[in-house]
Design an enzyme around this catalytic site. Structure first.
Site, PDB file in Angstrom:
ATOM      1  N   ASN A   1      -4.371  -6.382  -7.025  1.00 36.42           N
ATOM      2  CA  ASN A   1      -3.300  -6.377  -6.009  1.00 36.42           C
ATOM      3  C   ASN A   1      -3.545  -7.495  -4.997  1.00 36.42           C
ATOM      4  OD1 ASN A   1      -2.701  -4.036  -7.326  1.00 36.42           O
ATOM      5  ND2 ASN A   1      -3.540  -2.705  -5.760  1.00 36.42           N
ATOM      6  N   ASP A   2      -4.785  -7.577  -4.558  1.00 39.22           N
ATOM      7  CA  ASP A   2      -5.111  -8.617  -3.595  1.00 39.22           C
ATOM      8  C   ASP A   2      -5.442  -9.934  -4.274  1.00 39.22           C
ATOM      9  OD1 ASP A   2      -4.836  -7.585  -0.975  1.00 39.22           O
ATOM     10  OD2 ASP A   2      -6.441  -6.197  -1.446  1.00 39.22           O
TER      11      ASP A   2
ATOM     12  N   HIS B   1       0.813  -1.203   0.000  1.00 42.61           N
ATOM     13  CA  HIS B   1       0.000   0.000   0.000  1.00 42.61           C
ATOM     14  C   HIS B   1       0.853   1.263   0.000  1.00 42.61           C
ATOM     15  CE1 HIS B   1      -3.906   1.541  -0.160  1.00 42.61           C
ATOM     16  NE2 HIS B   1      -3.603   2.447   0.752  1.00 42.61           N
TER      17      HIS B   1
ATOM     18  N   CYS C   1      -9.384  -1.978 -10.828  1.00 47.38           N
ATOM     19  CA  CYS C   1      -8.728  -0.841 -10.179  1.00 47.38           C
ATOM     20  C   CYS C   1      -7.422  -1.243  -9.507  1.00 47.38           C
ATOM     21  CB  CYS C   1      -9.677  -0.179  -9.186  1.00 47.38           C
ATOM     22  SG  CYS C   1     -10.254  -1.298  -7.910  1.00 47.38           S
TER      23      CYS C   1
ATOM     24  N   ARG D   1      -9.996   5.334  -2.052  1.00 47.38           N
ATOM     25  CA  ARG D   1      -9.563   4.527  -0.907  1.00 47.38           C
ATOM     26  C   ARG D   1      -9.823   5.337   0.364  1.00 47.38           C
ATOM     27  NH1 ARG D   1      -5.279   2.679  -4.662  1.00 47.38           N
ATOM     28  NH2 ARG D   1      -5.186   0.402  -4.566  1.00 47.38           N
TER      29      ARG D   1
ATOM     30  N   ARG E   1     -15.214   3.592  -1.981  1.00 47.50           N
ATOM     31  CA  ARG E   1     -15.105   2.269  -1.358  1.00 47.50           C
ATOM     32  C   ARG E   1     -15.178   2.395   0.161  1.00 47.50           C
ATOM     33  NH1 ARG E   1      -9.801  -1.292  -2.385  1.00 47.50           N
ATOM     34  NH2 ARG E   1      -8.954   0.118  -0.827  1.00 47.50           N
TER      35      ARG E   1
ATOM     36  N   ARG F   1       1.708  -9.525  -1.033  1.00 50.40           N
ATOM     37  CA  ARG F   1       1.953  -8.470  -2.016  1.00 50.40           C
ATOM     38  C   ARG F   1       3.035  -7.472  -1.598  1.00 50.40           C
ATOM     39  NH1 ARG F   1      -3.734  -5.068  -1.586  1.00 50.40           N
ATOM     40  NH2 ARG F   1      -2.628  -3.186  -2.125  1.00 50.40           N
TER      41      ARG F   1
ATOM     42  N   GLU G   1     -11.571  -9.485  -5.284  1.00 49.62           N
ATOM     43  CA  GLU G   1     -10.159  -9.560  -4.893  1.00 49.62           C
ATOM     44  C   GLU G   1      -9.864 -10.766  -4.001  1.00 49.62           C
ATOM     45  OE1 GLU G   1      -9.099  -5.923  -2.937  1.00 49.62           O
ATOM     46  OE2 GLU G   1     -10.858  -5.920  -1.650  1.00 49.62           O
TER      47      GLU G   1
HETATM   48  C1  PEP Z   1      -6.557  -4.227  -5.037  1.00 46.42           C
HETATM   49  O1  PEP Z   1      -6.489  -5.068  -4.146  1.00 46.42           O
HETATM   50  O2  PEP Z   1      -6.201  -4.440  -6.215  1.00 46.42           O
HETATM   51  C2  PEP Z   1      -7.071  -2.871  -4.755  1.00 46.42           C
HETATM   52  C3  PEP Z   1      -7.296  -2.001  -5.708  1.00 46.42           C
HETATM   53  O3  PEP Z   1      -7.266  -2.557  -3.446  1.00 46.42           O
HETATM   54  P1  PEP Z   1      -6.086  -2.144  -2.447  1.00 46.42           P
HETATM   55  O4  PEP Z   1      -4.816  -1.997  -3.218  1.00 46.42           O
HETATM   56  O5  PEP Z   1      -6.534  -0.875  -1.815  1.00 46.42           O
HETATM   57  O6  PEP Z   1      -6.064  -3.293  -1.502  1.00 46.42           O
HETATM   58 MG    MG Z   2      -7.464  -4.726  -2.281  1.00 41.95          MG
END
Ligand code: PEP
Ligand code: MG
Length: 584
Positions: free
Chosen positions: A455-456, A192, A503, A299, A335, A466, A432
């Site tokens: 990402n998740d 993050h 996203c 976010r 979100r 990650r 995710e």
């Molecule tokens: C993701 O998980 O791809 C996402 C956009 O959410 P975050 O990066 O805030 O966990």
């Molecule tokens: Mg995420």
């Protein structure tokens, strides 16, 4: 150039950009407490008050979160810690010693509180020993806050911060003092903190392993966030090369500005909705300039950083309302707080496995008051009908249904109060967690839209953290399981006639975009700094001509082959068209 580039460190380029500046070495791992004298006692006392207040605020945040989940009894630990911070005997003793001995507050706090913990540790009673850990915890919290205060005042705007790891809140601190970039020993691309750096446009290179050993305070360094390299005390030739690169980047900025009004459309007329991710409320202005067609992800958890506490309904409403009004007539997807994992809170709950723990919608449904406050604020900001609401970390349809019940309760309340809102506000979910990807067809019947959080999704699908650079080589966005899962989500979404967006950071990867567009994705949401590049990639693609590439990727069995194929496509078909752009 020096032989085999002995002054170059290689890591992971976490946020693009180039900066040349002096290094500011921040060794936060070492909690060594120097026995130094203060020059200004008044200032030291004021700093102590700030650190005590900040520690109290942090504990209050944790307490209010913990109380629902852990129960009054276990959460009481945090309440007890707050009481210790308010203990006049302890605080007076610390202040008197600072006044008399003129030593730095960290030293006195450590010395004074350690007296208690040492005594407690001598006790034979298990209870006393346990309590001593709590007190140790408070001591460290105060010291950390004192150091941060000092650190903040020592950072100047023209340095690159060199440190072991950074948290998302550190990144925000960097942006507030306008640092030129940061480099870290640890960390991965989709942590993050790296995402925040990208959206704040601060070049960052992470996972260098030996940055804090090799770089000395005051060394001149070049940080190259594109290549993931850091050059320590560059020679004349290296300087020349980078002067040219920086000049070229400036020229590209001008070129990018020209793209502002162009559509994100393939050569055969397929339009992709290109949206921006919003991290911080200030960022709205940058997003408006970027040419984004709306906001695909807010976010909101960042508000905890901005407010240093739970923002109440009015505070949240004001933030959401400004965003919705500024982006109008385009829309914004807000979100729900995605707290936990590597995000802002609740760091101190010390879960053994935070990414698989109390995070996102799980934590919110356990704190219905908090969720209701947020939903009411979002609903109230939706009166222009351009707000959508999204839920993170959804793993089960029950979670969607429970949240919808709460939304309906909020709507009924607002109606009674005579407050305006969009009664048909779209509700969507992040895809995710693998279970949601598997059940996409069923989820599509429950919600108005989905957004893929790669990402998740990648970390959970491949069981690879990650944010951990040790395993970053197996965090593979082109793993066949990822590629086929993405295709499946997009196809099922199409069949169910709901919008499928993406996203996660994969949407901002120019090598991945041909595959995503080829799958038929209609919406991508990326950090505002990536919009021009992704727009240029989309404008260089023909949807029809992508189909053989898509078929081939879906048939391949290894990430290596898919990776090679997509890079080959990128290098042969795209690189010339988007030459120079971000390829400094
Ligand atoms: C993701 O998980 O791809 C996402 C956009 O959410 P975050 O990066 O805030 O966990
Ligand atoms: Mg995420």
């Amino acid at each position: 150039m020096k032989t085999e580039n002995e002054n170059i460190l290689k890591g992971i380029g976490a946020a693009p950009g180039i900066a040349v500046a002096k290094a500011f070495l921040y060794k936060k791992e070492k909690e060594e407490i120097a026995d130094e004298l203060v020059s200004d006692v008044e200032e030291a006392l004021a700093n102590l008050d700030i650190a005590l207040e900040k520690s109290k605020k942090e504990l209050r945040k944790i307490f209010s979160l913990a109380v629902d989940k852990l129960g009054e009894k276990r959460a009481a630990i945090f309440e007890a810690q707050i009481m210790i911070l308010d203990d006049p005997i302890l605080v007076t003793a610390i202040k008197e010693r600072i006044n008399k001995e003129k030593r730095i507050p960290e030293f006195i706090v450590n010395d004074e509180i350690s007296k208690y913990t040492n005594l407690m540790n001598l006790s034979h009673e298990a209870f006393m020993k346990e309590r001593s850990h709590d007190i140790e915890d408070i001591k460290n919290r105060i010291i950390r806050n004192l150091k941060k205060k000092k650190w903040k005042s020592r950072i100047t705007s023209d340095v690159v911060v060199v440190t072991t790891t950074v948290s998302p809140s550190d990144t925000i601190l960097f942006s507030r003092v306008n640092v030129k970039g940061y480099v870290t020993d640890f960390g991965g691309l989709t942590s993050h903190a790296a995402i925040v750096a990208r959206s704040l446009n601060i070049p960052a290179v992470v996972g260098l392993h030996e940055a804090t050993n090799r770089i000395k305070d005051g060394d001149l360094i070049i940080i190259d966030g594109f290549r993931g390299e850091v050059i320590i005390n560059p020679d004349e030739e290296q300087h020349k090369i980078y002067d040219k690169k920086i000049e070229r980047l400036h020229k590209q900025d001008v070129e990018l500005d020209l793209m502002h009004g162009l559509q994100a459309e393939t050569t055969d007329g397929r339009e992709i909705q290109l949206l921006a991710n919003l991290e911080l409320t200030d960022e709205i202005e940058v997003i408006l300039q970027s040419g984004a067609k709306g906001i695909g992800l807010v976010r909101t958890e960042q508000l905890f950083e901005e407010y240093e506490a739970f923002p109440d309904e009015e505070e949240q409403y004001n933030v959401y309302k400004i965003i919705a009004e500024r982006i109008y007539p385009e829309s914004v997807i807000i979100r729900s707080f995605d707290i936990g994992g590597d995000k802002v809170l609740p760091v101190d709950l010390k879960e053994p496995n935070p990414f698989l723990g109390w995070r996102g919608i799980r934590l919110m449904l356990d704190n219905p008051k908090m969720l209701k406050t947020q939903i009411r604020a979002i609903l109230r900001a939706s009166s222009h009908k351009n707000v959508k609401f999204m839920l993170p970390m959804i793993a089960s349809i029950c979670e969607v249904r429970s949240t919808k019940e709460i939304i309906n309760e909020c709507k009924a309340e607002l109606k009674k109060e005579g407050k305006h809102f969009d009664n048909h506000m779209d509700v969507g979910i992040m895809i995710e967690v693998p279970s949601a990807a598997v059940l996409i067809k069923d989820f599509a019947e429950e919600v108005d839209f989905v957004s893929i959080g790669t990402n998740d999704l990648i970390q959970y699908l491949l069981a690879v953290d990650r944010g951990n650079e040790i395993v970053s080589s197996i965090y593979q966005e082109f793993h066949p399981s990822v590629v086929r899962t993405l295709n499946n989500i997009i196809q099922e979404g199409k069949k169910a006639k709901i919008l499928v967006s993406m996203c996660g950071e994969m949407a901002a990867d120019p090598v991945a975009v041909p595959l995503l567009v080829g799958f038929g994705i209609k919406s991508l949401s990326v950090s505002s700094s990536a919009i021009p590049l992704i727009k240029k990639v989309i404008r260089s693609l023909s949807y029809k001509e992508l189909q053989p590439l898509v078929d081939e990727c879906l048939a391949l069995k290894t990430e290596k082959e898919i990776n090679e194929l997509l890079h080959k496509f990128y290098n042969s078909k795209l690189v010339n068209k988007i030459k120079n752009l971000y390829e400094a």
